[in-house]
Design an enzyme around this catalytic site. Structure first.
Site, PDB file in Angstrom:
ATOM      1  CG  ASP A   7      -2.282   0.653   0.909  1.00 51.40           C
ATOM      2  OD1 ASP A   7      -2.246   1.858   0.586  1.00 51.40           O
ATOM      3  OD2 ASP A   7      -3.334   0.014   1.017  1.00 51.40           O
ATOM      4  CG  HIS A  67      -0.668   1.560  -3.412  1.00 53.07           C
ATOM      5  ND1 HIS A  67      -1.951   1.312  -2.962  1.00 53.07           N
ATOM      6  CD2 HIS A  67      -0.268   0.430  -4.045  1.00 53.07           C
ATOM      7  CE1 HIS A  67      -2.311   0.081  -3.307  1.00 53.07           C
ATOM      8  NE2 HIS A  67      -1.305  -0.471  -3.962  1.00 53.07           N
TER       9      HIS A  67
END
Length: 405
Positions: free
Chosen positions: A224, A247
């Site tokens: 993430d 991310h």
């Protein structure tokens, strides 16, 4: 007789002062504790939870600076909550040479919000060591059937002040690795985060509601956001970080709630993104909100095969169905400078701002992004206003200003 009395009084006074000095020196002598002395076992199978808590309670009650030693080995612990309400607030340090591991059965921790939690502590430092939450079983559960507990964050400081985390490694967290919540004056240096690129919701470092946070000289690879900065965060400085997989570095998400604090005075500098989904991102929910994101600097950044190198997404909506509204979060005074590298997609710059509250004060200078296949890249712009100089790709919504400094 007078002289004898004076001499006795003077002697007693000196003895009294000496005793005060000796007592003062004794009270300032640092204390060193070893978790082995409290029953901890470095075998990776004996539950050492009570031993760690006993060492903390002793350190907490001491008026002297205290160092808690975690020697080499693997120490199995369950949920740990270190509370500071009753502490004397003398500095407490953890020096970790070994590994602290969670239970193999992910369900033991997964129903807890955090695995290791510090509440309302002051002057706490962590040096070295590995935190291994053994979260791969929960990732597999989530990726296969979805009927799984949410999972526990590995390390959290909440309501705390003057925190230092140095050379700590966090691997295989069930959820977020490190969370800084409603805390002030936090320094993280040399932190390493390791998790698979497909591990769900495993943000590397999350900062929320906190002031004066520094993250430096760190390597983060996860499934993430490498670093996420949530509502109420101010004066956050990020420098010399390697991010990937993951991310990217995100401001947000912001604006999920209408009455929500904003984010301001954020600097992200000297960061390398490698193979990440995003580079530098601001994300806000597409719904009414009084939140804001302002005074943000992204500078001296290298992108290597990044899907969305520069992105403002004001229609963020991970939950379906989406409200299909314009974001009320005001984004202003965002500067992008000296950003170079390659994009994995045709659109290297996306400024998708709110029609209700357009982005203002966007500045881009010395930005040069190219395609990994040597094709021209593009910029997509909606509801954004500002200035640009020496920017590739051409960003039509930003006015060119050759005099910009």
């Amino acid at each position: 007789m007078v002289y004898k009395t004076s001499f006795v009084i003077l002697s007693l006074a000196l003895i009294f002062l000496d005793s005060i000095l000796i007592s003062s020196l004794a009270n300032s002598v640092p204390t060193t504790l070893n978790v082995l002395s409290y029953g901890a076992k470095p075998d990776g199978s004996t539950d050492s939870t009570k031993a760690f808590l006993a060492a903390w309670n002793f350190a907490c009650a001491s008026a002297n600076p205290t160092t808690i030693i975690v020697p080499k080995g693997r120490f199995l612990v369950g949920k740990l909550v270190f509370q500071g309400d009753e502490c004397k607030h003398a500095p407490i340090s953890f020096r970790i040479a070994g590994s602290i591991i969670g239970p193999e059965d992910f369900r033991v921790l997964a129903r807890s919000e955090q695995w290791i939690r510090f509440e309302r502590v002051t002057d706490v430092s962590i040096y070295g060591g590995v935190l291994d939450a053994q979260g791969t079983g929960l990732w597999k559960c989530k990726n296969e059937d979805g009927h799984c507990p949410i999972g526990a964050k590995t390390l959290m400081f909440t309501g705390s002040n003057n925190i230092n985390i140095t050379d700590l490694t966090s691997i295989n967290s069930q959820k977020f690795h490190i969370v800084i919540d409603n805390s002030n004056n936090v320094n993280m240096d040399g932190v390493k985060v390791v998790a698979d690129g497909d591990s769900p919701n495993t943000d590397g470092i999350h900062v929320g509601g906190s002031h004066s946070v520094r993250i430096t000289n760190s390597r983060i690879g996860t499934g993430d956001d490498c670093i996420s900065i949530g509502p109420g965060s101010t004066s956050v400085f990020i420098q010399n970080v390697q991010c990937g997989p993951g991310h990217g570095i995100s401001i947000g998400s912001l604006g999920k709630e209408e009455e929500e604090q904003g984010v301001e005075n954020i600097t992200v500098s000297n960061v390398v993104f490698t193979g990440t989904q995003n580079g530098v991102r601001i994300k806000t929910w597409g719904k009414d909100s009084k939140s804001f994101a302002r005074n943000i600097v992204f500078q001296h950044i290298t992108m290597k095969m990044v899907k969305n190198p520069i992105i403002i997404d004001q229609h963020y909506c991970p939950d379906k169905p989406c409200p299909k509204q314009e974001s009320g979060v005001a984004v202003s005074n965002v500067r992008y400078e000296d950003i170079r590298g390659t994009s994995n997609t045709e659109v290297a710059v996306m400024l998708d701002c709110s029609e209700e509250k357009p982005c203002t004060g966007i500045v881009m200078k010395d930005v040069n992004l190219a395609s990994v296949v040597n094709r021209p890249v593009q910029a997509s712009c909606d509801n954004a206003n500002g200035l640009a100089n020496d920017v590739v790709p051409f960003t039509p919504c930003l006015r060119k200003d050759l005099l910009m400094t």
